[in-house]
Design a protein around this motif. Sequence first.
Motif, short mmCIF file in Angstrom:
data_model
loop_
_atom_site.label_atom_id
_atom_site.label_comp_id
_atom_site.label_asym_id
_atom_site.label_seq_id
_atom_site.Cartn_x
_atom_site.Cartn_y
_atom_site.Cartn_z
N UNK A 184 97.22 64.02 95.99
CA UNK A 184 96.03 64.86 95.93
C UNK A 184 95.19 64.71 94.66
N UNK A 185 95.81 64.25 93.57
CA UNK A 185 95.10 64.11 92.29
C UNK A 185 95.16 62.67 91.81
N UNK A 186 94.18 62.31 91.01
CA UNK A 186 94.24 60.99 90.36
C UNK A 186 95.44 61.01 89.41
N UNK A 187 96.26 59.95 89.43
CA UNK A 187 97.42 59.93 88.53
C UNK A 187 96.99 59.94 87.07
N UNK A 188 97.68 60.76 86.26
CA UNK A 188 97.39 60.83 84.83
C UNK A 188 98.46 60.14 84.00
N UNK A 189 99.71 60.30 84.39
CA UNK A 189 100.84 59.69 83.68
C UNK A 189 101.81 59.12 84.71
N UNK A 190 102.27 57.90 84.46
CA UNK A 190 103.30 57.26 85.26
C UNK A 190 104.13 56.44 84.28
N UNK A 191 105.43 56.58 84.33
CA UNK A 191 106.28 55.86 83.38
C UNK A 191 106.18 54.35 83.61
#
Length: 181
Positions: free
Chosen positions: A158-165
């Motif tokens: 639903x949201x644009x990704x902000x953090x991904x490891x």
Amino acid sequence: MIFTPSELEGVFFISLQPVGDSRGWFSRTYCKNEFAAIGHDKEWVQINHSFTSQKGTIRGMHYQLPPFREIKMVRCIAGAVLDVVIDLRENSPTFLQHTQLELSAENRQMIYIPEGFAHGFQCLQDNCELIYHHSAFYTPGAEGGIMYNDPLTGIEWPLAPTEISDRDRSHPLLNKNFKGI
């Protein structure tokens, strides 16, 4: 607790039924007899607690390989997340299909995830905390993952990704040779 079967066999959405009075409320989150009624016959051997600070963060999609596959039960105790599971069971009629459920401190929902599924979530608010029950010990070297945005899964976050490891960014995309776990 109310167990609602999802469209993926073995995955249950669990609604807690708090009983309250002037002091607050009380709710059961596990009962061996109630879980036996849905076929759960394993012991919870590990309980983990995660904190994620930033809205939009995605964690996943994670799974453990045989013989270390695990059952998970997940509950959000602070904030809100979109929790997603993908069926990776070889020869399953719903192979590579996914289901999702909003888990939040407010709605007190839980999700029961059988062996053979990948799991992940996206934070819908800042400062999310999840409690995970596991039927198998974490085993380094027996873990696997799928890219959170793999086109074969069709997940729409639903949201644009902000953090991904970095680890989660390095999961492979699925291909026609993937037969499941």
